[in-house]
Design a protein around this motif. Structure first.
Motif, mmCIF file in Angstrom:
data_model
loop_
_atom_site.group_PDB
_atom_site.id
_atom_site.type_symbol
_atom_site.label_atom_id
_atom_site.label_comp_id
_atom_site.label_asym_id
_atom_site.label_seq_id
_atom_site.Cartn_x
_atom_site.Cartn_y
_atom_site.Cartn_z
ATOM 1 N N GLY A 16 -6.446 -0.081 0.184
ATOM 2 C CA GLY A 16 -5.644 -0.957 1.029
ATOM 3 C C GLY A 16 -6.494 -1.796 1.970
ATOM 4 N N SER B 196 -5.641 4.364 1.222
ATOM 5 C CA SER B 196 -5.987 3.573 2.402
ATOM 6 C C SER B 196 -7.280 2.802 2.168
ATOM 7 N N ILE C 247 0.874 -1.167 0.000
ATOM 8 C CA ILE C 247 0.000 0.000 0.000
ATOM 9 C C ILE C 247 0.909 1.214 0.000
ATOM 10 N N VAL D 130 -5.744 1.358 7.562
ATOM 11 C CA VAL D 130 -5.259 -0.011 7.389
ATOM 12 C C VAL D 130 -4.722 -0.533 8.723
#
Length: 113
Positions: free
Chosen positions: A34, A31, A15, A64
């Motif tokens: 991710g 994010s 990520i 995350v």
């Protein structure tokens, strides 16, 4: 002579908003993506997870990290060999390392590959 049967390819997730990370088998740039990427791999062993802290604009890796922390809190941590934190933001990177280490994820601070 005995033939070796190749094992499954390693799962390497990343990520990062900018870096190419050519070793990654899947790459998310935000994010939100991710979180989705990790949810897609919920019941799969992830050999490596590469995390960048700053993901452009106001976005960061913290959603995350929260997902990973909550999974561990509820007794179902993600199965990850090593989490690599490769951010150029030293304070943000240390926050990620400290947070995930607390929940017993194997975390290393490193340079991006």
């Amino acid at each position: 002579m005995q033939q070796l049967i190749p094992g499954p390819a390693p799962v390497i997730l990343a990520i990062d908003d900018l870096r190419a990370l050519p070793r990654a088998t899947r790459l998310a740039r935000t994010s939100r993506d991710g979180v989705q990427l990790l949810q897609e791999h919920r019941d799969v062993f992830i050999d490596e997870l590469w995390l960048d802290h700053d993901l452009g604009g106001d976005d960061s890796i913290m959603p995350v990290v929260t997902l990973l922390e909550e999974a561990a809190f509820h007794g179902r941590p993600f199965h990850i060999g090593t989490v690599y934190v490769h951010s150029a933001n030293p304070v943000g990177a240390e926050t990620v390392v400290r947070s995930l280490s607390h929940w017993k994820y194997h975390v290393r601070r490193t340079a991006a590959q």
